[in-house]
Design a protein around this motif. Structure first.
Motif, short mmCIF file in Angstrom:
data_model
loop_
_atom_site.label_atom_id
_atom_site.label_comp_id
_atom_site.label_asym_id
_atom_site.label_seq_id
_atom_site.Cartn_x
_atom_site.Cartn_y
_atom_site.Cartn_z
N ALA A 140 0.91 4.14 -2.79
CA ALA A 140 0.74 5.56 -2.48
C ALA A 140 1.90 6.37 -3.03
O ALA A 140 1.71 7.50 -3.52
N GLU A 190 -3.45 11.47 0.43
CA GLU A 190 -3.57 10.05 0.78
C GLU A 190 -3.85 9.88 2.27
O GLU A 190 -4.65 9.03 2.66
N TYR A 191 -3.19 10.68 3.09
CA TYR A 191 -3.41 10.58 4.53
C TYR A 191 -4.84 10.96 4.90
O TYR A 191 -5.51 10.25 5.66
N TYR A 227 0.83 -1.21 0.00
CA TYR A 227 0.00 0.00 0.00
C TYR A 227 0.87 1.26 0.00
O TYR A 227 0.59 2.22 -0.74
N LYS A 231 -7.47 10.91 2.98
CA LYS A 231 -8.42 9.94 2.45
C LYS A 231 -8.49 8.71 3.36
O LYS A 231 -9.56 8.13 3.55
N THR A 290 1.00 13.36 -0.50
CA THR A 290 1.04 12.63 0.77
C THR A 290 -0.12 13.04 1.67
O THR A 290 -0.77 12.19 2.31
#
Length: 359
Positions: free
Chosen positions: A29, A269-270, A25, A272, A266
């Motif tokens: 990312a 993604e965090y 993962y 989300k 970054t």
């Protein structure tokens, strides 16, 4: 020297990241961040050089993704040949698009770029028999024998290579006569045109270059992710993210969009992961953009460079040093205008004669 060390460190991190990633993962990312870096660097060919703010580059990425996917699924082309053909087709299509869009400036150009995204969204969503519509389009994996972690690792290096190529081309343009003309357009387009720069031709050429790289990033994403949705591929948010990343890092800096992509990608993604599909990640992104505009309007890298410059010793020009010498002469009562060095050489230095003695 410092720039060379930073570049070597960046290359080392890029090469080592697939091995250092703790799980697939994190590696996936990282690929998304690299994809954002390529997209924002591609956008920076237009935004950084000419100052034109385009929110429609997401449409070019979507065309590259769907062009690659359709050439693989409908025409049966090999994956990476389809990627190259799709990028060339989008670059060719960018000529009439740019010919129409680049004739307007400012807010009008922004509106035209947004309209391009919305029109393509409607076309690809409605033409379900060809594009798959809302059902999406499944793109076969180019390496079907690889497991998912190895698949991510291969595409990490492919995205890194595409980013390196985009950065190299941007660097070459930045130091070329063509790049100088583009910067003149950014500073004052009317004055640049009055001085003989073919401004429209320059804008069109750099728009086509930007479209080619943007489509390549979209096509590589299609081969990596394997599932395309018009709502996601033709989204205003994609173009907005490109602008935010470039502005955050610094649009006039080679590595500005890359830094912005690392920070924003970054963070996206965090958020989300933390907030799921709620719009809270958009709120956080908007707050980040507001902070950048308020406190670092030129971007992070220019702000850091300005802070570093403050601690360096001041460098005086010849005119400033001469003025200081003149002040010393006047304060010392020297009325003949002879600089202190020449006066000392003529009055006290052995083996020399003054200008008055020679005359």
């Amino acid at each position: 020297m410092a720039k060379g060390v930073a570049l070597l460190a960046l290359v080392a991190v890029a090469l080592a990241f697939p091995s250092l990633a703790p799980n697939p993962y994190i590696l996936s990312a990282g690929i998304l961040v690299l994809n954002y870096a390529v997209l924002s660097t591609s956008w920076n060919f237009v935004g950084g050089f000419t100052g034109y703010i385009s929110l429609g580059h997401g449409a070019l990425a979507g065309l590259g993704a769907y062009g690659t996917g359709l050439l693989v699924t409908k025409a049966g082309l090999p994956s990476f040949l389809a990627l190259a053909v799709a990028a060339l087709l989008v670059a060719a299509l960018a000529v009439p698009i740019g010919y129409a869009a680049l004739r307007v400036r400012g807010a009008s150009f922004v509106i035209v770029s947004i309209a391009l995204v919305l029109v393509l969204l409607l076309v690809f969503q409605s033409w379900a028999s060809f594009t798959g519509g809302s059902r999406g389009l499944v793109v076969p994996r180019p390496f079907p024998d690889l497991l998912r972690p190895e698949h991510h690792r291969v595409f990490w290096f492919l995205f890194a290579a595409l980013l390196a190529l985009a950065l190299l081309v941007w660097w070459v343009l930045d130091r070329s006569r063509f790049g100088l003309g583009l910067k003149a357009i950014r500073e004052d387009e009317d004055k640049a045109e009055a001085l003989g720069t073919p401004t429209f031709t320059y804008k069109l050429v750099v728009f086509v270059i930007s479209a080619g790289f943007t489509a390549s990033a979209g096509g590589l994403y299609a081969l990596w992710f394997g599932d395309l949705d018009p709502v996601f591929q033709f989204s205003i948010l994609t173009g907005s993210y490109m602008v935010l990343m470039a502005l955050l890092g610094g649009v006039r800096n080679l590595f500005g969009p890359l830094l912005g992509a690392v920070v924003v990608g970054t963070a996206l993604e965090y958020f989300k992961v933390e907030y799921g599909n709620t719009p809270l990640h958009l709120v956080a992104t908007g707050l980040l953009l507001a902070l950048v505009v308020l406190f670092m309007p030129d971007g992070v890298l220019p702000a850091i460079a300005a802070q570093v410059q403050r601690f360096r010793p001041a460098q005086h020009s010849i005119r400033e040093v001469t003025a200081a010498q003149l002040r010393e002469q006047r304060q010392g009562g020297d009325t003949d205008g002879t600089p202190p060095e020449l006066a000392a050489a003529g009055n006290g230095a052995p083996g020399t004669t003054s200008a008055r003695e020679r005359s």
